[in-house]
Design a protein around this motif. Structure first.
Motif, PDB file in Angstrom:
ATOM      1  N   ARG A  32      -0.046  -2.611  11.621  1.00 35.50           N
ATOM      2  CA  ARG A  32       0.473  -1.991  10.727  1.00 35.50           C
ATOM      3  C   ARG A  32       1.876  -2.437  10.432  1.00 35.50           C
ATOM      4  O   ARG A  32       2.664  -2.712  11.453  1.00 35.50           O
ATOM      5  N   ASP A  84       4.238  -0.821   8.934  1.00 39.31           N
ATOM      6  CA  ASP A  84       5.497   0.209   9.019  1.00 39.31           C
ATOM      7  C   ASP A  84       5.901   0.562  10.326  1.00 39.31           C
ATOM      8  O   ASP A  84       6.801   1.173  10.807  1.00 39.31           O
ATOM      9  N   THR A  85       4.652   0.460  11.325  1.00 41.35           N
ATOM     10  CA  THR A  85       4.876   1.140  12.664  1.00 41.35           C
ATOM     11  C   THR A  85       4.690   0.135  13.784  1.00 41.35           C
ATOM     12  O   THR A  85       5.120   0.163  14.926  1.00 41.35           O
ATOM     13  N   THR A  95      -4.507  -0.306  14.038  1.00 36.05           N
ATOM     14  CA  THR A  95      -5.661   0.511  13.564  1.00 36.05           C
ATOM     15  C   THR A  95      -6.940  -0.312  13.610  1.00 36.05           C
ATOM     16  O   THR A  95      -6.928  -1.309  13.276  1.00 36.05           O
ATOM     17  N   ILE A  99      -8.369   2.004   2.484  1.00 38.87           N
ATOM     18  CA  ILE A  99      -6.808   1.783   2.351  1.00 38.87           C
ATOM     19  C   ILE A  99      -6.273   1.103   3.734  1.00 38.87           C
ATOM     20  O   ILE A  99      -6.625   1.892   4.917  1.00 38.87           O
ATOM     21  N   LEU A 100      -5.589   0.290   3.824  1.00 37.17           N
ATOM     22  CA  LEU A 100      -4.739  -0.242   5.154  1.00 37.17           C
ATOM     23  C   LEU A 100      -3.389   0.668   5.138  1.00 37.17           C
ATOM     24  O   LEU A 100      -2.447  -0.042   4.624  1.00 37.17           O
ATOM     25  N   SER A 101      -3.347   1.888   5.829  1.00 38.68           N
ATOM     26  CA  SER A 101      -2.233   2.266   5.767  1.00 38.68           C
ATOM     27  C   SER A 101      -1.039   1.999   6.395  1.00 38.68           C
ATOM     28  O   SER A 101      -1.255   1.139   7.351  1.00 38.68           O
ATOM     29  N   GLY A 102       0.356   1.754   5.740  1.00 39.65           N
ATOM     30  CA  GLY A 102       1.252   1.172   6.261  1.00 39.65           C
ATOM     31  C   GLY A 102       1.389  -0.300   6.043  1.00 39.65           C
ATOM     32  O   GLY A 102       2.176  -1.117   6.570  1.00 39.65           O
ATOM     33  N   GLU A 103       0.345  -0.976   5.346  1.00 39.68           N
ATOM     34  CA  GLU A 103      -0.057  -2.131   5.085  1.00 39.68           C
ATOM     35  C   GLU A 103      -0.311  -3.116   6.245  1.00 39.68           C
ATOM     36  O   GLU A 103       0.069  -2.554   7.398  1.00 39.68           O
ATOM     37  N   ALA A 139      -3.914  -0.532  -3.272  1.00 40.63           N
ATOM     38  CA  ALA A 139      -4.648   0.256  -2.659  1.00 40.63           C
ATOM     39  C   ALA A 139      -6.185   0.475  -3.160  1.00 40.63           C
ATOM     40  O   ALA A 139      -6.984   1.386  -2.602  1.00 40.63           O
ATOM     41  N   LEU A 157      -3.000  -4.299   1.380  1.00 39.76           N
ATOM     42  CA  LEU A 157      -3.089  -2.705   1.301  1.00 39.76           C
ATOM     43  C   LEU A 157      -4.466  -2.338   1.344  1.00 39.76           C
ATOM     44  O   LEU A 157      -4.625  -0.934   1.609  1.00 39.76           O
ATOM     45  N   SER A 158      -5.486  -2.997   0.841  1.00 38.53           N
ATOM     46  CA  SER A 158      -6.901  -2.454   1.185  1.00 38.53           C
ATOM     47  C   SER A 158      -7.730  -3.597   1.688  1.00 38.53           C
ATOM     48  O   SER A 158      -7.399  -4.819   1.255  1.00 38.53           O
TER      49      SER A 158
END
Length: 107
Positions: A36, A38-39, A43, A55-59, A77, A102-103
């Motif tokens: 990710r 963002d973090t 995942t 959807i790939l949360s956080g890109e 998304a 993002l997806s």
């Protein structure tokens, strides 16, 4: 009586046909993982069904396609074909710079 048998037979035929449709759904075998943006965490998506948009949360900064199916990556998304970014073949790892997925869709 004959009419009841015909109705029951038609219902059974319809049920059997619908059950056949449900079992025809394909899924990739294996795991798809991404880091990710963002973090920095990871995942994983296990045995993803084909043709479903995730959807790939956080890109994603990077992806590893450990499935037996091609992973098609998009910048939006909604897996919009106009937003195609790249495709990860089975066993392939990809890293991204400015443009981040993002997806993802498999199959």
């Amino acid at each position: 009586m004959t009419r009841s048998v015909l109705v029951a037979g038609a219902a059974m035929s319809l049920f059997t046909a619908m059950a056949g449709l449900c079992t025809d759904a394909q899924a990739a075998t294996g795991s798809f993982s991404y880091q990710r943006a963002d973090t920095g965490g990871f995942t994983t998506i296990d045995n993803p069904p084909d043709h479903f948009c995730f959807i790939l949360s956080g890109e994603a900064l990077s992806v590893h396609n450990g499935t037996n199916s091609t992973a098609i990556l998009y910048e939006d998304a909604e897996c919009d074909p106009n937003q195609f970014l790249d495709a990860a073949q089975p066993g392939q790892t990809l890293s991204f710079g400015v443009r981040l997925p993002l997806s993802v869709r498999f199959g």
